[in-house]
Scaffold this motif. Sequence first.
Motif, mmCIF file in Angstrom:
data_model
loop_
_atom_site.group_PDB
_atom_site.id
_atom_site.type_symbol
_atom_site.label_atom_id
_atom_site.label_comp_id
_atom_site.label_asym_id
_atom_site.label_seq_id
_atom_site.Cartn_x
_atom_site.Cartn_y
_atom_site.Cartn_z
ATOM 1 N N GLU A 177 0.871 -1.398 0.150
ATOM 2 C CA GLU A 177 0.259 0.127 -0.050
ATOM 3 C C GLU A 177 0.769 1.179 -0.094
ATOM 4 N N ARG A 178 2.196 1.051 0.837
ATOM 5 C CA ARG A 178 2.969 2.364 0.715
ATOM 6 C C ARG A 178 4.161 2.164 0.183
ATOM 7 N N GLY A 179 4.895 2.936 0.002
ATOM 8 C CA GLY A 179 6.851 2.640 0.342
ATOM 9 C C GLY A 179 6.911 2.612 1.685
ATOM 10 N N SER A 180 8.236 2.478 1.625
ATOM 11 C CA SER A 180 9.368 2.496 2.659
ATOM 12 C C SER A 180 10.803 2.360 2.202
ATOM 13 N N GLU A 181 12.132 3.824 2.988
ATOM 14 C CA GLU A 181 12.670 3.439 3.136
ATOM 15 C C GLU A 181 13.436 1.924 4.270
ATOM 16 N N VAL A 182 14.741 1.487 2.736
ATOM 17 C CA VAL A 182 15.377 0.239 3.092
ATOM 18 C C VAL A 182 16.928 0.641 3.562
ATOM 19 N N LYS A 183 16.667 0.178 4.155
ATOM 20 C CA LYS A 183 18.835 0.531 5.055
ATOM 21 C C LYS A 183 19.590 -0.435 5.152
ATOM 22 N N VAL A 184 20.504 -0.144 4.467
ATOM 23 C CA VAL A 184 21.884 -1.349 4.360
ATOM 24 C C VAL A 184 23.055 -0.377 4.986
ATOM 25 N N LEU A 185 23.123 -1.546 6.340
ATOM 26 C CA LEU A 185 24.698 -0.858 6.309
ATOM 27 C C LEU A 185 25.860 -2.262 6.429
ATOM 28 N N LEU A 186 26.982 -1.466 5.576
ATOM 29 C CA LEU A 186 28.249 -2.661 5.360
ATOM 30 C C LEU A 186 29.309 -1.749 6.401
ATOM 31 N N ARG A 187 29.475 -3.102 6.722
ATOM 32 C CA ARG A 187 30.596 -2.876 7.905
ATOM 33 C C ARG A 187 31.790 -3.453 8.073
ATOM 34 N N GLN A 188 33.103 -3.261 8.225
ATOM 35 C CA GLN A 188 34.048 -4.683 8.498
ATOM 36 C C GLN A 188 33.836 -4.653 9.513
ATOM 37 N N ALA A 189 34.942 -5.415 10.095
ATOM 38 C CA ALA A 189 34.372 -6.583 11.177
ATOM 39 C C ALA A 189 35.258 -5.532 12.482
ATOM 40 N N ASP A 190 35.934 -4.576 12.335
ATOM 41 C CA ASP A 190 36.377 -3.344 13.592
ATOM 42 C C ASP A 190 34.771 -2.432 13.479
ATOM 43 N N GLY A 191 34.114 -1.892 12.486
ATOM 44 C CA GLY A 191 33.018 -1.362 13.029
ATOM 45 C C GLY A 191 33.196 -0.461 12.051
ATOM 46 N N THR A 192 33.658 0.157 11.495
ATOM 47 C CA THR A 192 33.420 0.736 10.213
ATOM 48 C C THR A 192 33.102 0.614 9.115
ATOM 49 N N GLY A 193 32.086 2.057 8.135
ATOM 50 C CA GLY A 193 31.737 1.402 7.215
ATOM 51 C C GLY A 193 32.393 0.995 5.456
ATOM 52 N N VAL A 194 31.985 0.472 4.794
ATOM 53 C CA VAL A 194 32.582 0.158 3.998
ATOM 54 C C VAL A 194 31.923 0.750 2.656
ATOM 55 N N SER A 195 33.026 2.203 2.285
ATOM 56 C CA SER A 195 31.632 3.154 1.338
ATOM 57 C C SER A 195 32.317 2.945 0.102
ATOM 58 N N GLY A 196 31.719 3.449 -1.031
ATOM 59 C CA GLY A 196 32.037 3.324 -2.183
ATOM 60 C C GLY A 196 32.012 1.978 -4.242
ATOM 61 N N GLN A 197 30.951 1.542 -3.034
ATOM 62 C CA GLN A 197 30.698 0.295 -3.215
ATOM 63 C C GLN A 197 29.001 0.521 -3.814
#
Length: 266
Positions: A177-197
């Motif tokens: 009936e309505r759209g929603s925002e899906v959030k994907v968090l891509l993290r390394q083992a130390d918790g830092t984000g993996v950017s540029g993917q």
Amino acid sequence: MNLLISIFGGMLLTALLYGAARFIKLSNFWAAVAAASLPSVAYLFYAVANWPGLDVVTLHVIAFPTVAVLLFQLYENKPGKAPHVHWVPKLLIAFFVVITVVLGGFVYVAGNGLPPALAEVLLPNARGKTLHTGFAGVIEHGEEAAKSIAQQRNLEARLAKLGWNIEVTGLESLSHERGSEVKVLLRQADGTGVSGQRLRFALTRPGQPAAEGQLMREVGNGDYRSHVALRAAGAWVAVISFNAAGKHIVLEHAVDHDSAAHAHSW
């Protein structure tokens, strides 16, 4: 659109259109043609814009003309003869009505699962449990299926070897009936984000091949977002794909918008 509403609502509309056509003095034949054509063509336009699957379309284009033929046979008046319908057309009409109802029930169960009250009666040890009876698709049990399972395990192992973790939120809010925002968090083992993917997100029915999906936008370091909506109710599969270490990674997760968990991790 709900399957039961579209089928039986369309059949009722067919009957009403036939009655309206006879009211304005159209012949029995042309009243039946109009009653069958208008709902069928209208539904085909709707189906092209919101494709529900060939099985669902077939049910509709059989159901509406069947009602029109039934009315044509019932109210056909021949000069000098009392209204009468031969048993062969009656049998054919009854056959198609039964087929429509049975197949409509199967398609409904495939997409939405058994009603809980009915599932408790038909399934063993089901009382008091949360049931998921949506159809899981056509699964091959041969060599190709074994390869697919092995491939999926290899992808998960490769992701673990990289030390990456994926967490997905927002699937619980999806509905038709309505759209929603899906959030994907891509993290390394130390918790830092993996950017540029270049992450892609797609929704498909169980047992069906996934589309390429839409490219997710990165709003932060390893934080990817996409606004999506289900095309219809029932069981779906969320597909997230991206490239890592020279390999194409494709991860899948079952989605039931009525009972989805708060977050999903791989």
